[in-house]
Design an enzyme around this catalytic site. Structure first.
Site, mmCIF file in Angstrom:
data_model
loop_
_atom_site.group_PDB
_atom_site.id
_atom_site.type_symbol
_atom_site.label_atom_id
_atom_site.label_comp_id
_atom_site.label_asym_id
_atom_site.label_seq_id
_atom_site.Cartn_x
_atom_site.Cartn_y
_atom_site.Cartn_z
ATOM 1 N N THR A 125 58.185 52.128 5.503
ATOM 2 C CA THR A 125 59.462 52.050 6.214
ATOM 3 C C THR A 125 60.195 53.388 6.203
ATOM 4 O OG1 THR A 125 61.677 51.081 6.034
ATOM 5 C CG2 THR A 125 60.412 51.158 4.022
ATOM 6 N N ASP A 126 61.053 53.590 7.208
ATOM 7 C CA ASP A 126 61.871 54.811 7.230
ATOM 8 C C ASP A 126 62.899 54.828 6.095
ATOM 9 O OD1 ASP A 126 63.608 52.864 8.178
ATOM 10 O OD2 ASP A 126 64.183 53.939 10.008
ATOM 11 N N GLU A 127 63.120 53.646 5.474
ATOM 12 C CA GLU A 127 64.134 53.598 4.404
ATOM 13 C C GLU A 127 63.747 54.428 3.189
ATOM 14 O OE1 GLU A 127 66.014 49.931 3.441
ATOM 15 O OE2 GLU A 127 66.001 49.228 5.503
ATOM 16 N N TYR A 153 64.746 47.719 -2.791
ATOM 17 C CA TYR A 153 63.703 47.520 -1.774
ATOM 18 C C TYR A 153 63.063 48.846 -1.388
ATOM 19 C CZ TYR A 153 61.721 47.336 2.918
ATOM 20 O OH TYR A 153 60.901 47.502 4.004
ATOM 21 N N LYS A 157 59.207 50.384 -1.987
ATOM 22 C CA LYS A 157 58.322 50.832 -0.903
ATOM 23 C C LYS A 157 57.910 52.300 -1.133
ATOM 24 C CE LYS A 157 57.278 48.823 2.392
ATOM 25 N NZ LYS A 157 56.121 47.908 2.633
HETATM 26 P P1 NAD Z 1 58.611 39.591 6.396
HETATM 27 O O1 NAD Z 1 59.492 39.412 5.211
HETATM 28 O O2 NAD Z 1 58.966 38.923 7.685
HETATM 29 O O3 NAD Z 1 57.125 39.092 6.030
HETATM 30 C C1 NAD Z 1 56.522 39.396 4.811
HETATM 31 C C2 NAD Z 1 55.254 38.537 4.690
HETATM 32 O O4 NAD Z 1 54.600 38.896 3.469
HETATM 33 C C3 NAD Z 1 55.534 37.030 4.622
HETATM 34 O O5 NAD Z 1 54.629 36.327 5.435
HETATM 35 C C4 NAD Z 1 55.305 36.687 3.149
HETATM 36 O O6 NAD Z 1 54.868 35.348 2.937
HETATM 37 C C5 NAD Z 1 54.240 37.707 2.769
HETATM 38 N N1 NAD Z 1 54.224 37.996 1.319
HETATM 39 C C6 NAD Z 1 55.290 38.315 0.543
HETATM 40 N N2 NAD Z 1 54.885 38.477 -0.733
HETATM 41 C C7 NAD Z 1 53.532 38.297 -0.739
HETATM 42 C C8 NAD Z 1 52.538 38.358 -1.753
HETATM 43 N N3 NAD Z 1 52.862 38.637 -3.038
HETATM 44 N N4 NAD Z 1 51.259 38.124 -1.418
HETATM 45 C C9 NAD Z 1 50.915 37.826 -0.125
HETATM 46 N N5 NAD Z 1 51.820 37.744 0.863
HETATM 47 C C10 NAD Z 1 53.116 37.975 0.564
HETATM 48 O O7 NAD Z 1 58.456 41.155 6.578
HETATM 49 P P2 NAD Z 1 58.359 42.031 7.921
HETATM 50 O O8 NAD Z 1 59.719 42.309 8.419
HETATM 51 O O9 NAD Z 1 57.337 41.438 8.796
HETATM 52 O O10 NAD Z 1 57.797 43.405 7.306
HETATM 53 C C11 NAD Z 1 56.399 43.612 7.157
HETATM 54 C C12 NAD Z 1 56.160 44.974 6.532
HETATM 55 O O11 NAD Z 1 56.714 45.980 7.368
HETATM 56 C C13 NAD Z 1 56.817 45.162 5.172
HETATM 57 O O12 NAD Z 1 55.945 45.895 4.368
HETATM 58 C C14 NAD Z 1 58.076 45.963 5.465
HETATM 59 O O13 NAD Z 1 58.419 46.758 4.364
HETATM 60 C C15 NAD Z 1 57.617 46.804 6.632
HETATM 61 N N6 NAD Z 1 58.645 47.209 7.600
HETATM 62 C C16 NAD Z 1 59.498 46.301 8.146
HETATM 63 C C17 NAD Z 1 60.415 46.703 9.115
HETATM 64 C C18 NAD Z 1 61.369 45.733 9.772
HETATM 65 O O14 NAD Z 1 62.240 46.150 10.533
HETATM 66 N N7 NAD Z 1 61.250 44.434 9.553
HETATM 67 C C19 NAD Z 1 60.460 48.045 9.514
HETATM 68 C C20 NAD Z 1 59.576 48.970 8.920
HETATM 69 C C21 NAD Z 1 58.667 48.527 7.981
HETATM 70 O O1 DAU Z 2 64.526 50.542 8.661
HETATM 71 C C1 DAU Z 2 63.470 49.654 8.411
HETATM 72 C C2 DAU Z 2 63.974 48.480 7.605
HETATM 73 O O2 DAU Z 2 64.768 47.694 8.489
HETATM 74 C C3 DAU Z 2 62.848 47.651 6.998
HETATM 75 O O3 DAU Z 2 62.168 48.433 6.054
HETATM 76 C C4 DAU Z 2 63.399 46.392 6.329
HETATM 77 O O4 DAU Z 2 62.344 45.576 5.873
HETATM 78 C C5 DAU Z 2 64.223 45.630 7.348
HETATM 79 O O5 DAU Z 2 64.809 44.490 6.727
HETATM 80 C C6 DAU Z 2 65.319 46.528 7.932
HETATM 81 O O6 DAU Z 2 66.302 46.858 6.932
HETATM 82 P P1 DAU Z 2 67.883 46.869 7.264
HETATM 83 O O7 DAU Z 2 68.609 46.724 5.997
HETATM 84 O O8 DAU Z 2 68.244 48.019 8.136
HETATM 85 O O9 DAU Z 2 67.965 45.535 8.187
HETATM 86 P P2 DAU Z 2 68.998 44.313 8.205
HETATM 87 O O10 DAU Z 2 68.642 43.493 9.402
HETATM 88 O O11 DAU Z 2 69.105 43.619 6.898
HETATM 89 O O12 DAU Z 2 70.381 45.031 8.497
HETATM 90 C C7 DAU Z 2 70.564 45.876 9.630
HETATM 91 C C8 DAU Z 2 71.955 46.444 9.562
HETATM 92 O O13 DAU Z 2 72.897 45.381 9.786
HETATM 93 C C9 DAU Z 2 72.328 47.031 8.207
HETATM 94 O O14 DAU Z 2 73.155 48.166 8.398
HETATM 95 C C10 DAU Z 2 73.118 45.922 7.516
HETATM 96 C C11 DAU Z 2 73.797 45.220 8.674
HETATM 97 N N1 DAU Z 2 74.042 43.757 8.486
HETATM 98 C C12 DAU Z 2 72.976 42.988 8.150
HETATM 99 C C13 DAU Z 2 73.139 41.617 7.964
HETATM 100 C C14 DAU Z 2 71.970 40.750 7.561
HETATM 101 C C15 DAU Z 2 75.286 43.222 8.723
HETATM 102 O O15 DAU Z 2 76.252 43.934 9.079
HETATM 103 N N2 DAU Z 2 75.458 41.867 8.560
HETATM 104 C C16 DAU Z 2 74.435 41.055 8.182
HETATM 105 O O16 DAU Z 2 74.669 39.816 8.009
#
Ligand code: NAD
Ligand code: DAU
Length: 343
Positions: A125-127, A153, A157
Site C-alpha cells: 500500500t501507499d500508506e 496497519y 505492511k
Molecule cells: P479486505 O479486508 O477486503 O480483504 C482481506 C481478505 O484477507 C479477506 O478475505 C480476509 O478473509 C482475508 N484474510 C485476512 N486474514 C487472513 C489470514 N490470516 N489468512 C487468510 N486470509 C486472511 O482487504 P482489501 O481492501 O481487499 O485489501 C487487499 C490487500 O490490498 C491488502 O493487503 C491491503 O493491504 C492492500 N491494499 C488495499 C487497498 C485498498 O484501498 N483497499 C489499497 C492498497 C493496498
Molecule cells: O491508501 C491505501 C489504503 O487505503 C489501504 O492500504 C487500506 O487498506 C485502505 O483501507 C485505505 O486506507 P484509508 O484509511 O485511506 O481508507 P478509509 O476508507 O478507512 O478512509 C479513507 C479516508 O476517509 C480517510 O482519510 C479516513 C476518512 N474516513 C473514513 C471512514 C471509515 C472518514 O472521514 N469517515 C469514516 O467513517
C-alpha cells in the site's frame, strides 16, 4: 499455470480473481482465505462456477495448511492479498495486524521458497510512505520515497515489505511488490469510506466525516489495480517495487458530498466527528515507473467509476445489507457510537 491468490474472498482479491478468469481463463486459480469478518464467500459465488477455480479456507499463518496446499497445487505464482486492512481497527487492536500481515507473509514466502514458486507477489500500500503535506501539491510518492508509517496497519505492511526485500536478496526468492493508492469499486466492505457513506446515505443515517474532512486520498478504480498486478506478475522485473495510482486526488468531504448528490440526499446528513488518531493528511502516487516499464495507465475515470460503484451498491443491496445486519453492527456501534453521540 496455477496462481495462488490469498485473501481472494476480500475486496481487491475477489476483483482480481474475476479479472484473471476473464483475461486468462486457461489459468488455474486457487484461492486461500481464512474468511475473517472481511472475507465473504458469497462474493466468489460466480467464480466458483469456473472449472479452473478452487477455494480453500485456511489461515496464511498456518504453516502446515499452507505447505500442504503448496505441495498439492504446486502454484507457479503466489499473489498475497490476505491482510488485516482497516486502519481504524489497527488503532484499536494492533496484534492481529502484526500476526497476519507480517508473520503470514513470512509463512507464504517460506512455502514459496520450499516449493520453487516462480513469482511471489506482495500486494502492499501507499500508506507505507506515510503522508504528504497539503500545502505541497508538487510532492508525490515514488518507489524510492523512504518508508515512514503512521498507523499499526501501515507499519505492519511496511514490515512485510522489508521482509519481502530480504527474502529476495538473502534467499533469491523471485519477488515483486506493488504499492497502490486507495481503491474503490464493487465488493468493498462497508467499513471503508465510500461504501460506508453510500450505505448510511441510503438509510438516511449520519455520514461521519473525520475532522474537517480535508484529508486527501488518491482514488483508483479497483479493476485498474487488478490490471496493474496482472501486468507486474507476468512482465514485471523480479526484485522490483511498483507504485500504482491514477493521479486522482480528492478531499474526503468532496467524496461524501458527491455521494449525497448522486443519491439525491441532503448534505445535512454530514456530521463532523472526532478525528482518526495519527490521521494521514495526503497520499499521492507517482506512477511513472509502471507506466514507462509496463505501459500501465488507469482506464476508469473517477466520475465514471464512482457512478458505477454507487450503481453496484444499489443493485446488490443483499450483499452489504447482510454484512451490516451481522457481526459488523457491533463494530459500527463501538467505533461510531460515541463519535455520533449514539444517534
Ligand atoms: P479486505 O479486508 O477486503 O480483504 C482481506 C481478505 O484477507 C479477506 O478475505 C480476509 O478473509 C482475508 N484474510 C485476512 N486474514 C487472513 C489470514 N490470516 N489468512 C487468510 N486470509 C486472511 O482487504 P482489501 O481492501 O481487499 O485489501 C487487499 C490487500 O490490498 C491488502 O493487503 C491491503 O493491504 C492492500 N491494499 C488495499 C487497498 C485498498 O484501498 N483497499 C489499497 C492498497 C493496498
Ligand atoms: O491508501 C491505501 C489504503 O487505503 C489501504 O492500504 C487500506 O487498506 C485502505 O483501507 C485505505 O486506507 P484509508 O484509511 O485511506 O481508507 P478509509 O476508507 O478507512 O478512509 C479513507 C479516508 O476517509 C480517510 O482519510 C479516513 C476518512 N474516513 C473514513 C471512514 C471509515 C472518514 O472521514 N469517515 C469514516 O467513517
Amino acid at each position: 499455470m496455477t496462481i495462488l491468490v490469498t485473501g481472494g474472498a476480500g475486496f481487491i482479491g475477489a476483483n482480481f480473481i474475476y479479472y484473471e478468469q476473464e483475461k486468462h481463463p486457461e489459468d488455474r486459480i486457487v484461492c486461500l482465505d481464512k474468511l475473517t469478518y472481511a472475507g465473504n464467500l458469497s462474493t466468489l459465488e460466480a467464480a466458483m462456477k469456473h472449472p479452473n477455480f478452487r477455494f480453500v479456507r485456511a489461515d496464511i499463518c498456518d504453516v502446515e495448511a499452507v505447505n500442504a496446499l503448496f505441495a498439492e497445487e504446486k502454484p507457479d505464482i503466489v499473489v498475497n492479498f490476505a491482510a488485516e486492512s482497516h486502519v481504524d481497527r489497527s488503532i484499536e487492536d494492533p496484534g492481529i495486524f502484526l500476526r497476519t500481515n507480517i508473520i503470514g507473509t513470512q509463512v507464504l514466502m517460506d512455502a514459496s521458497l520450499k516449493h520453487g514458486v516462480k513469482r511471489y507477489h506482495q500486494v502492499s500500500t501507499d500508506e507505507v510512505y506515510g503522508d504528504l503535506p497539503l500545502d505541497r501539491p508538487d510532492l508525490f510518492f515514488t518507489e524510492s520515497t523512504p518508508l515512514k508509517t503512521s498507523s499499526p496497519y501501515s507499519s505492519s505492511k511496511a514490515g512485510a515489505d522489508l521482509l519481502v526485500n530480504a527474502y529476495h536478496r538473502t534467499y533469491g526468492l523471485p519477488t515483486t511488490l506493488s504499492r497502490c493508492s486507495n481503491n474503490y469499486g464493487p465488493y468493498q466492505f462497508p467499513e471503508k469510506l465510500i461504501p460506508l457513506m453510500i450505505a448510511n446515505a441510503l438509510a438516511d443515517k449520519p455520514l461521519p466525516v473525520y475532522g474537517e474532512g480535508l484529508n486527501v486520498r488518491d482514488w483508483l478504480y479497483v479493476e485498474d489495480h487488478c490490471k496493474a498486478i496482472d501486468l507486474i506478475i507476468r512482465h514485471g522485473k523480479v526484485g522490483e517495487v511498483y507504485n500504482i495510482g491514477g493521479h486522482n486526488e480528492m478531499k474526503n468531504i468532496d467524496i461524501v458530498r458527491l455521494i449525497c448528490a448522486a443519491l439525491g440526499k441532503s448534505e445535512d446528513l454530514i456530521v463532523h466527528v472526532s478525528d482518526r488518531k495519527g490521521h494521514d493528511m495526503r497520499y499521492a502516487i507517482d506512477p511513472t515507473k509502471i507506466h514507462s516499464e509496463l505501459g500501465w495507465l488507469p482506464e476508469t475515470k473517477f466520475a465514471d467509476g464512482i457512478q458505477k460503484t454507487i450503481r453496484w451498491y444499489l443493485d446488490n443491496r443483499a450483499w452489504w445489507e447482510n454484512i451490516i445486519s451481522g457481526e459488523y453492527r457491533n463494530y459500527y456501534d463501538k467505533m461510531y457510537g460515541e463519535r455520533l453521540g449514539r444517534q
